[in-house]
Motif scaffolding. Structure first.
Motif, PDB file in Angstrom:
ATOM      1  N   GLU A  15       0.986  -1.079  -0.125  1.00 56.79           N
ATOM      2  CA  GLU A  15       0.044   0.185  -0.015  1.00 56.79           C
ATOM      3  C   GLU A  15       0.941   1.358  -0.043  1.00 56.79           C
ATOM      4  O   GLU A  15       0.674   2.173  -0.741  1.00 56.79           O
ATOM      5  CB  GLU A  15      -0.823   0.096   1.200  1.00 56.79           C
ATOM      6  CG  GLU A  15      -2.134   0.991   1.068  1.00 56.79           C
ATOM      7  CD  GLU A  15      -2.684   1.122  -0.071  1.00 56.79           C
ATOM      8  OE1 GLU A  15      -3.258   2.133  -0.471  1.00 56.79           O
ATOM      9  OE2 GLU A  15      -3.228  -0.001  -0.586  1.00 56.79           O
ATOM     10  N   ARG A  22       0.598   4.314  -2.628  1.00 54.34           N
ATOM     11  CA  ARG A  22       0.312   5.700  -2.411  1.00 54.34           C
ATOM     12  C   ARG A  22       1.453   6.480  -3.378  1.00 54.34           C
ATOM     13  O   ARG A  22       1.346   7.397  -3.704  1.00 54.34           O
ATOM     14  CB  ARG A  22       0.461   5.829  -0.914  1.00 54.34           C
ATOM     15  CG  ARG A  22      -0.822   5.793  -0.292  1.00 54.34           C
ATOM     16  CD  ARG A  22      -1.098   6.084   1.094  1.00 54.34           C
ATOM     17  NE  ARG A  22      -0.067   5.369   1.840  1.00 54.34           N
ATOM     18  CZ  ARG A  22      -0.339   4.404   2.713  1.00 54.34           C
ATOM     19  NH1 ARG A  22      -1.312   4.110   2.851  1.00 54.34           N
ATOM     20  NH2 ARG A  22       0.578   4.042   3.443  1.00 54.34           N
ATOM     21  N   ARG A  54      -4.282  -0.275  -8.686  1.00 55.07           N
ATOM     22  CA  ARG A  54      -4.590  -1.330  -7.521  1.00 55.07           C
ATOM     23  C   ARG A  54      -3.838  -2.367  -7.804  1.00 55.07           C
ATOM     24  O   ARG A  54      -3.471  -2.947  -8.798  1.00 55.07           O
ATOM     25  CB  ARG A  54      -6.292  -1.546  -7.531  1.00 55.07           C
ATOM     26  CG  ARG A  54      -6.532  -2.426  -8.849  1.00 55.07           C
ATOM     27  CD  ARG A  54      -8.186  -2.568  -8.927  1.00 55.07           C
ATOM     28  NE  ARG A  54      -8.730  -3.215  -9.892  1.00 55.07           N
ATOM     29  CZ  ARG A  54      -9.670  -3.325 -10.246  1.00 55.07           C
ATOM     30  NH1 ARG A  54     -10.750  -2.766  -9.638  1.00 55.07           N
ATOM     31  NH2 ARG A  54     -10.122  -4.159 -11.388  1.00 55.07           N
TER      32      ARG A  54
END
Length: 73
Positions: free
Chosen positions: A12, A16, A50
């Motif tokens: 993650e 980001r 994603r």
């Protein structure tokens, strides 16, 4: 439009950082693609990334075009 690969899942924090770089104003990679789409569509498009255990995908959605004809290209 959905583009993907079956490579290793991104963490993650990596996602980001990539999203921030993509929306930055640089002249290479995904940032360049993002800026060109933004110039054409303003805030009427979506581009995101994603990642899962199945791989990483870039999702891009454009506004629909009514009365589109192939001959117009």
């Amino acid at each position: 439009m959905l583009l993907g690969n079956n490579g290793k899942q991104m963490e993650e924090t990596q996602l980001r950082a990539l999203r921030i770089r993509m929306r930055g104003n640089t002249s290479h990679g995904m940032s360049m693609v993002y800026q060109k789409l933004q110039n054409c569509y303003g805030d009427q498009f979506v581009m995101d990334i994603r990642s899962s255990e199945k791989g990483t995908e870039v999702i891009t959605m454009f506004p629909s075009v009514k009365n589109w004809h192939k001959e117009d290209l």
